[in-house]
Scaffold this motif. Sequence first.
Motif, short mmCIF file in Angstrom:
data_model
loop_
_atom_site.label_atom_id
_atom_site.label_comp_id
_atom_site.label_asym_id
_atom_site.label_seq_id
_atom_site.Cartn_x
_atom_site.Cartn_y
_atom_site.Cartn_z
N UNK A 1 0.82 -1.20 0.00
CA UNK A 1 0.00 0.00 0.00
C UNK A 1 0.86 1.26 0.00
N UNK A 2 1.92 1.23 0.80
CA UNK A 2 2.81 2.39 0.87
C UNK A 2 3.55 2.65 -0.42
N UNK A 3 3.98 1.57 -1.06
CA UNK A 3 4.71 1.73 -2.32
C UNK A 3 3.81 2.26 -3.43
N UNK A 4 2.55 1.85 -3.40
CA UNK A 4 1.63 2.25 -4.47
C UNK A 4 1.02 3.62 -4.19
N UNK A 5 0.57 3.81 -2.92
CA UNK A 5 -0.22 5.01 -2.62
C UNK A 5 0.46 6.00 -1.66
N UNK A 6 1.39 5.52 -0.86
CA UNK A 6 1.89 6.35 0.22
C UNK A 6 3.25 6.96 -0.03
N UNK A 7 3.68 7.77 0.94
CA UNK A 7 5.01 8.33 0.90
C UNK A 7 5.66 8.08 2.26
N UNK A 8 6.86 8.61 2.46
CA UNK A 8 7.61 8.33 3.68
C UNK A 8 6.88 8.82 4.92
N UNK A 9 6.22 9.98 4.85
CA UNK A 9 5.52 10.51 6.01
C UNK A 9 4.35 9.61 6.41
N UNK A 10 3.67 9.04 5.41
CA UNK A 10 2.56 8.12 5.67
C UNK A 10 3.07 6.87 6.38
N UNK A 11 4.17 6.32 5.86
CA UNK A 11 4.71 5.09 6.45
C UNK A 11 5.25 5.34 7.85
N UNK A 12 5.88 6.49 8.07
CA UNK A 12 6.40 6.82 9.39
C UNK A 12 5.26 6.99 10.39
N UNK A 13 4.22 7.69 9.99
CA UNK A 13 3.06 7.88 10.87
C UNK A 13 2.44 6.54 11.24
N UNK A 14 2.31 5.67 10.25
CA UNK A 14 1.75 4.34 10.52
C UNK A 14 2.60 3.55 11.49
N UNK A 15 3.92 3.65 11.34
CA UNK A 15 4.82 2.94 12.24
C UNK A 15 4.70 3.47 13.66
N UNK A 16 4.69 4.79 13.82
CA UNK A 16 4.59 5.38 15.15
C UNK A 16 3.29 4.97 15.84
N UNK A 17 2.20 4.94 15.08
CA UNK A 17 0.92 4.51 15.66
C UNK A 17 0.94 3.04 16.03
N UNK A 18 1.66 2.24 15.26
CA UNK A 18 1.68 0.79 15.51
C UNK A 18 2.45 0.42 16.77
N UNK A 19 3.43 1.24 17.15
CA UNK A 19 4.24 0.91 18.34
C UNK A 19 3.81 1.70 19.56
N UNK A 20 2.86 2.62 19.42
CA UNK A 20 2.46 3.48 20.53
C UNK A 20 1.81 2.69 21.65
N UNK A 21 2.19 3.03 22.89
CA UNK A 21 1.61 2.40 24.07
C UNK A 21 1.32 3.48 25.11
N UNK A 22 0.22 3.28 25.84
CA UNK A 22 -0.13 4.25 26.87
C UNK A 22 0.72 4.05 28.11
N UNK A 23 1.30 5.13 28.60
CA UNK A 23 2.13 5.11 29.80
C UNK A 23 1.76 6.30 30.67
N UNK A 24 1.20 6.02 31.83
CA UNK A 24 0.81 7.09 32.76
C UNK A 24 -0.09 8.13 32.10
N UNK A 25 -1.03 7.63 31.31
CA UNK A 25 -1.99 8.52 30.68
C UNK A 25 -1.51 9.22 29.42
N UNK A 26 -0.28 8.92 29.00
CA UNK A 26 0.26 9.51 27.78
C UNK A 26 0.54 8.42 26.76
#
Length: 222
Positions: free
Chosen positions: A140-165
């Motif tokens: 999907x990234x190669x066809x439709x996305x760019x680096x910012x899209x892939x980076x945003x997706x990665x950050x969201x995929x590893x995000x975890x809640x810690x002390x309400x953040x």
Amino acid sequence: MKFAEINLLTELEKPEFKDLREAMNERRFVATEMIADPSCPADDITKPDFFAAGSVFIVKEGRLRVFLSAEGKEFTLSILEVGDIYTCHTGTFVQAITSGVLLTTSLSVFHTYMRDIPQVSKVMVRILGNMLKSSFGIIDGLVFGDASTRLAGFLLSIAKEEDGKLMARLGMTGEQLAQHVGSTRQTISTLLNDMVRSGILVRIKRGVFEIADVARLEELNK
């Protein structure tokens, strides 16, 4: 997150799996070391025995990256964590992100025990599911996305809640992150700095960010 919170290392410590645990050897590795390299000729006498296609390993310590390589580009399929299991016969590259320890054995030996450990299949389902999801994300990234899209997706995929953040702990170098999202280190550095300046991220320390504006990050991921 572990599939059903299963940890194979804990399972292997049970008395009924004593024989399998004793059949596995410990192998230490260092950061950036290539654990599996399908481009290596099968008859290469310099290739470590562990590169053999019949090898199975469980991560005891450290983190590893499973990826494909084509036309000078690398595409990350999965990050292996402690307790994950993998095999070298898949045709993918496996490289260490950090130093650590593997428990290894041959595929033939492992087959004699795996039918008695249903937890192994559950962990493999999770890993293969992650790889399939990553593969679709790459396409999907190669066809439709760019680096910012892939980076945003990665950050969201590893995000975890810690002390309400909502925290994103990269756990890898800038170069490794660039490889993970299929871009260059300079581009990723610029994008992260832009996200910090725009208030999407707050840099806590090296490699650790608070996601301050989830909605805007999700917009970048579309």
